[in-house]
Design an enzyme around this catalytic site. Sequence first.
Site, PDB file in Angstrom:
ATOM      1  N   LYS A  53      -3.917  -0.388  -1.890  1.00 13.98           N
ATOM      2  CA  LYS A  53      -4.817  -1.054  -0.536  1.00 13.98           C
ATOM      3  C   LYS A  53      -6.423   0.136  -0.351  1.00 13.98           C
ATOM      4  O   LYS A  53      -5.873   1.304   0.217  1.00 13.98           O
ATOM      5  CB  LYS A  53      -4.257  -1.287   0.051  1.00 13.98           C
ATOM      6  CG  LYS A  53      -4.676  -2.432   1.050  1.00 13.98           C
ATOM      7  CD  LYS A  53      -3.665  -2.997   2.204  1.00 13.98           C
ATOM      8  CE  LYS A  53      -3.646  -1.612   3.502  1.00 13.98           C
ATOM      9  NZ  LYS A  53      -2.915  -2.679   4.430  1.00 13.98           N
ATOM     10  N   SER A  89       0.065  -9.201  10.154  1.00 16.43           N
ATOM     11  CA  SER A  89      -0.581  -9.339  11.947  1.00 16.43           C
ATOM     12  C   SER A  89      -1.445 -10.975  10.566  1.00 16.43           C
ATOM     13  O   SER A  89      -0.946 -11.534  11.198  1.00 16.43           O
ATOM     14  CB  SER A  89      -1.607  -8.287  11.636  1.00 16.43           C
ATOM     15  OG  SER A  89      -2.511  -8.790  12.654  1.00 16.43           O
ATOM     16  N   THR A  90      -2.289 -11.128  10.189  1.00 15.90           N
ATOM     17  CA  THR A  90      -3.220 -11.816   9.754  1.00 15.90           C
ATOM     18  C   THR A  90      -2.619 -12.462   8.404  1.00 15.90           C
ATOM     19  O   THR A  90      -2.760 -13.227   8.463  1.00 15.90           O
ATOM     20  CB  THR A  90      -4.473 -11.608   9.269  1.00 15.90           C
ATOM     21  OG1 THR A  90      -4.656 -10.535   8.160  1.00 15.90           O
ATOM     22  CG2 THR A  90      -5.770 -10.632  10.809  1.00 15.90           C
ATOM     23  N   GLY A  91      -1.606 -11.651   7.657  1.00 15.45           N
ATOM     24  CA  GLY A  91      -0.979 -11.626   6.722  1.00 15.45           C
ATOM     25  C   GLY A  91      -2.064 -11.724   5.478  1.00 15.45           C
ATOM     26  O   GLY A  91      -1.936 -11.648   3.907  1.00 15.45           O
ATOM     27  N   GLY A  92      -3.048 -10.953   5.649  1.00 18.34           N
ATOM     28  CA  GLY A  92      -4.209 -10.365   4.477  1.00 18.34           C
ATOM     29  C   GLY A  92      -3.801  -9.628   3.645  1.00 18.34           C
ATOM     30  O   GLY A  92      -4.141 -10.088   2.702  1.00 18.34           O
ATOM     31  N   THR A  93      -3.292  -8.633   3.569  1.00 16.89           N
ATOM     32  CA  THR A  93      -2.899  -7.281   2.732  1.00 16.89           C
ATOM     33  C   THR A  93      -1.405  -8.366   2.177  1.00 16.89           C
ATOM     34  O   THR A  93      -1.212  -7.615   0.902  1.00 16.89           O
ATOM     35  CB  THR A  93      -2.373  -6.132   3.538  1.00 16.89           C
ATOM     36  OG1 THR A  93      -2.722  -6.383   4.638  1.00 16.89           O
ATOM     37  CG2 THR A  93      -0.892  -5.250   2.879  1.00 16.89           C
ATOM     38  N   ASP A 134       0.280  -1.122   0.184  1.00 14.23           N
ATOM     39  CA  ASP A 134       0.689  -0.464  -0.050  1.00 14.23           C
ATOM     40  C   ASP A 134       0.421   0.805  -0.082  1.00 14.23           C
ATOM     41  O   ASP A 134       1.974   0.802  -0.468  1.00 14.23           O
ATOM     42  CB  ASP A 134      -1.270  -0.124   1.175  1.00 14.23           C
ATOM     43  CG  ASP A 134      -0.258   0.193   2.760  1.00 14.23           C
ATOM     44  OD1 ASP A 134       1.141   0.406   2.560  1.00 14.23           O
ATOM     45  OD2 ASP A 134      -1.269  -0.687   2.882  1.00 14.23           O
ATOM     46  N   ASP A 143       6.901  -4.372   3.890  1.00 12.23           N
ATOM     47  CA  ASP A 143       5.778  -3.777   4.995  1.00 12.23           C
ATOM     48  C   ASP A 143       5.976  -3.263   6.446  1.00 12.23           C
ATOM     49  O   ASP A 143       6.609  -3.782   6.927  1.00 12.23           O
ATOM     50  CB  ASP A 143       4.696  -4.814   5.009  1.00 12.23           C
ATOM     51  CG  ASP A 143       3.721  -3.776   4.869  1.00 12.23           C
ATOM     52  OD1 ASP A 143       3.324  -2.083   5.368  1.00 12.23           O
ATOM     53  OD2 ASP A 143       1.898  -4.606   4.652  1.00 12.23           O
TER      54      ASP A 143
HETATM   55  C1  R5P Z   1      -1.683  -1.344   7.201  1.00 14.39           C
HETATM   56  O1  R5P Z   1      -1.327   0.032   7.051  1.00 14.39           O
HETATM   57  C2  R5P Z   1      -0.262  -2.141   7.754  1.00 14.39           C
HETATM   58  O2  R5P Z   1       1.185  -1.527   7.225  1.00 14.39           O
HETATM   59  C3  R5P Z   1      -0.055  -3.415   7.829  1.00 14.39           C
HETATM   60  O3  R5P Z   1       0.164  -3.539   6.228  1.00 14.39           O
HETATM   61  C4  R5P Z   1      -1.844  -4.326   7.982  1.00 14.39           C
HETATM   62  O4  R5P Z   1      -1.655  -4.377   9.324  1.00 14.39           O
HETATM   63  C5  R5P Z   1      -0.996  -5.398   7.453  1.00 14.39           C
HETATM   64  O5  R5P Z   1      -2.238  -6.704   8.401  1.00 14.39           O
HETATM   65  P1  R5P Z   1      -2.391  -7.771   8.092  1.00 14.39           P
HETATM   66  O6  R5P Z   1      -1.259  -8.922   8.076  1.00 14.39           O
HETATM   67  O7  R5P Z   1      -3.487  -8.075   8.679  1.00 14.39           O
HETATM   68  O8  R5P Z   1      -3.147  -7.826   6.845  1.00 14.39           O
END
Ligand code: R5P
Length: 305
Positions: free
Chosen positions: A196, A227-231, A173, A223
């Site tokens: 994103k 966290s969840t790996g979704g991004t 993002d 990044d």
């Molecule tokens: C959000 O802007 C953060 O930079 C990370 O991209 C985000 O928190 C990652 O979270 P997840 O792994 O759950 O998608």
Amino acid sequence: LAVVVLGPQAWWFSEEEVSEALGGAPVVRAGHKDFPDGETYVRLPLELRDVKGEDVLVVQSLAPPQDKSVWQLLLLVEAAVGAGARSVLALVPYLAYARQDKRFLPGEPVSVKVLLKSLAAFGARALFTIDAHSPKSLEHFGGYYENVLLFDELAKAVASGEGGWELAVIAPDAGALERAKALAEALGASYDYLEKYRDRLTGEVKVKPKALSVRGKVVVIADDVISTGGTVALAARSVLEQGAEGVVVAASHALMAEGAFAKLSEAGVKAVYALDTLPPKEGVRYVKCLKPSLRRVALSGLFKL
Ligand code: R5P
């Protein structure tokens, strides 16, 4: 005189590596337990090392369960002030709540502000953290702070693991663009970013289609936090569809919430590189964060042996 106190959420760091990085500084571990009703207890081992009149560096990462880690940190800072420390510094490798740095929806708190103002209010004079989600939000602390960036160290690990391939660094993002740029410069690679969108009510993440120059290259997704790996999974799918040879991730903080590793593997991610700012998780290739961070503490002149 100065002493380092390792909080409960610094258990994966060894006393020797901390002491060595700070020119032989004394290092103690804080005592801690939870009461049967769930309340948190911490204690400085003053019988091992008195802190009166000394600079005290408290090392505590705000690992899950974040609220407990935050509370332990605040209690340790107050304990050090109460024991007569000359000044109390905090090294917080992973700063939880940093992503709630604005009111995305009316009625929300600015959580990072609550955390940083509390730290300052209980007597922390300086804050050192690693790759905070938005460096500007650290201004809420109100005192001396440093945001330590370790992209050269991450790049070294990626370069040795993915040697031989042409690399392209992609931010998932726009917010991670500066990170991608720094990593790309250290790797001598190109960089770009995806756009994103996160639905603030459902949490669902979408990526806007965008043509990227990744064909035949190994893509390094950069990044701050997984966290969840979704991004990262969405970004990985997008670059593989566009002909990338392979995809790896380089992140400062690997929270790796339940199921994140499987999500990344299913999306085709073949390696996860991260700093060891959080407790070790299987499958992650770690890059040590403590030595360069402690060097910054030493250089600040605020921790005098
Ligand atoms: C959000 O802007 C953060 O930079 C990370 O991209 C985000 O928190 C990652 O979270 P997840 O792994 O759950 O998608």
